[in-house]
Design a protein around this motif. Structure first.
Motif, PDB file in Angstrom:
ATOM      1  N   HIS A  75      72.225  11.825 -15.672  1.00  0.00           N
ATOM      2  CA  HIS A  75      72.197  13.335 -15.291  1.00  0.00           C
ATOM      3  C   HIS A  75      71.108  13.876 -15.717  1.00  0.00           C
TER       4      HIS A  75
ATOM      5  N   HIS B  46      75.755   7.615 -18.872  1.00  0.00           N
ATOM      6  CA  HIS B  46      76.094   8.776 -17.685  1.00  0.00           C
ATOM      7  C   HIS B  46      75.139   9.950 -18.219  1.00  0.00           C
TER       8      HIS B  46
ATOM      9  N   HIS C 212      79.331  18.900 -17.566  1.00  0.00           N
ATOM     10  CA  HIS C 212      80.117  17.696 -16.813  1.00  0.00           C
ATOM     11  C   HIS C 212      79.876  16.513 -17.885  1.00  0.00           C
TER      12      HIS C 212
HETATM   13 FE   FE2 Z   1      78.524  12.487 -13.688  1.00  0.00          FE
END
Ligand code: FE2
Length: 444
Positions: free
Chosen positions: A146, A142, A56
């Motif tokens: 994560h 980002h 992701h």
């Molecule tokens: Fe995300």
């Protein structure tokens, strides 16, 4: 372009490369330390399989940097829906035909190689996404976020420890002499930002908020103080809980912070596979908003509002200005705050005297996320950027705001204006709190 601007571009390019590389090193550490079966397994319905996070972050990097900034075609369009966080909730993700670990890693390397090529040639102007390297900063933040999410998965995961045992952070020399609370003077201050280059949409724009004089705890609430709330029957007394909080406490059977258990007469806690006695001087962690709120009421206090928290953290009465961080405008460093998964636990209460805010409060940045009493709402003048799903779709009373970042947060994703939000029942996150009290007229 002047020489000065070119130098600025070179420095920005270097900073971006360092942030991207740092985040990827952490991602690799958190995913290389477990067996393949552990990567693909779901450790809790609240969390994605680690292998989902792995691909992701690469997919988002491809989307924002290679496609939006670089104008490239999708590399593997068929995988996009698998890694769209809005298309599949976390509980559904283990049933998807996800890329196996080796392919996920290879995809990440392929995207990163192309991004670094793009970065070499990038000019940080001409579009809002490119200005100040915003899109690169957003992608670095980002992945860092994560990395925190993946650390939470490690915290939930059962089995032998795979990360180094959480080392205690630096203890403050003057903890016993610290006042329990500090005064924050009333009056207007600047909340949010219009100038922080990598601030996300929900931190914008800067606006003036008038806050009445209040007291705030010098440090986050400690495990020792929280254990007194438990010993005093706090979990069994509906007087301290909101209606919804009491209902949740009963339904979920809450009796202590998550990961705490009884060992004879003492409390022990388990972190990343290691169980040890609870340290009384460490900020309490893994409590939900309802627990934080009940504790505050039991203590004859309340949670700070988000505006109070930010004023305590940023307002400098000497200049009347708001700082980027409690200690000033300089970027975080190791002696100022416990960030970046260095210690894998919060430092003892009162640590980091050099990182104190002008009001005297400590550890506002780093250590534990701090619940505030506020719902997650847009600031006046808010405009969604660069996409509605970043913040706008979450605004409303279902979410409470957390501030300050935890030991698990990278410095790139943490500043005085940064806002986090979650459901009031959540406690697998590295969440703690401090309490506040309104000041009487004698302090006004
Ligand atoms: Fe995300």
């Amino acid at each position: 372009m002047t020489e000065e601007l070119q130098l600025d571009s070179a420095a920005l390019r270097e900073r971006i490369a360092a942030e991207l590389t740092g985040a990827r090193e952490r991602t690799a550490l958190l995913t290389d330390c477990v067996e393949e079966a552990d990567l693909v397994r779901q450790h809790s319905p609240l969390m994605s399989p680690l292998v989902w996070d792995l691909a992701h972050v690469a997919n988002q990097e491809e989307l924002w940097l290679l496609r939006e900034v670089g104008g490239r075609e999708p590399m593997y369009p068929e995988i996009d829906p698998l890694y769209d966080a809005f298309e599949h909730p976390r509980c559904e993700r283990p049933t998807l035909p996800l890329l196996p670990p080796e392919q996920a890693r290879a995809y990440g390397r392929e995207v990163r190689g192309r991004v670094l090529d793009l970065l070499d040639r990038a000019r940080f102007s001409g579009s809002r996404l490119l200005g100040d390297g915003f899109a690169f900063g957003m992608v670095a933040q980002h992945e860092a976020q994560h990395d925190e999410t993946m650390l939470i998965t490690h915290q939930i995961r059962s089995g032998a420890a795979v990360l180094s045992a959480p080392a205690p952070g630096p203890a403050p020399a003057d903890a016993s002499r610290l006042p329990a609370e500090v005064l924050v003077p009333g009056g207007p201050f600047t909340m949010g930002t219009s100038t922080e280059p990598w601030a996300l949409d929900n931190e914008r724009p800067a606006h003036t908020v008038d806050v009445a004089t209040f007291f705030i705890d010098t440090t986050p609430v400690t495990c020792g103080a929280y254990a007194q709330f438990i010993a005093d029957g706090g979990y069994g007394d509906p007087r301290w809980w909101t209606g919804a909080g009491w209902e949740h406490r009963q339904r979920a059977g809450l009796v202590a912070p998550m990961f705490w258990s009884r060992d004879g007469r003492q409390w022990v806690r388990t972190a990343f596979g290691t169980t040890e006695p609870v340290r009384p001087d460490e900020p309490v962690m893994h409590v939900c908003w309802y627990e934080a709120d009940a504790y505050a009421r039991w203590a004859g206090r309340r949670l700070p509002t988000e505006a109070e928290w930010e004023k305590a953290a940023r307002f400098d009465p000497a200049t009347g200005l708001s700082r980027r961080y409690p200690w000033g405008n300089a970027e975080p460093q190791a002696h100022l705050a416990n960030l970046g998964q260095e210690f894998l636990r919060p430092a003892p209460a009162g640590a980091y005297p050099a990182g104190a805010a002008p009001c005297g409060a400590r550890q506002l940045i780093g250590d534990v996320w701090e619940w505030t009493s506020s719902d997650f709402l847009p600031y006046p003048g808010f405009a969604a950027w660069p996409y509605r799903e970043y913040s706008e779709v979450f605004f409303g009373p279902e979410y409470k705001v957390l501030r300050g970042g935890s030991f698990a947060v990278s410095p790139v994703a943490c500043r005085g204006t940064f806002r986090n939000w979650d459901y009031p029942i959540r406690r697998q996150i590295f969440s703690g709190f401090r309490t506040a009290a309104s000041a009487g007229p004698e302090h006004a």
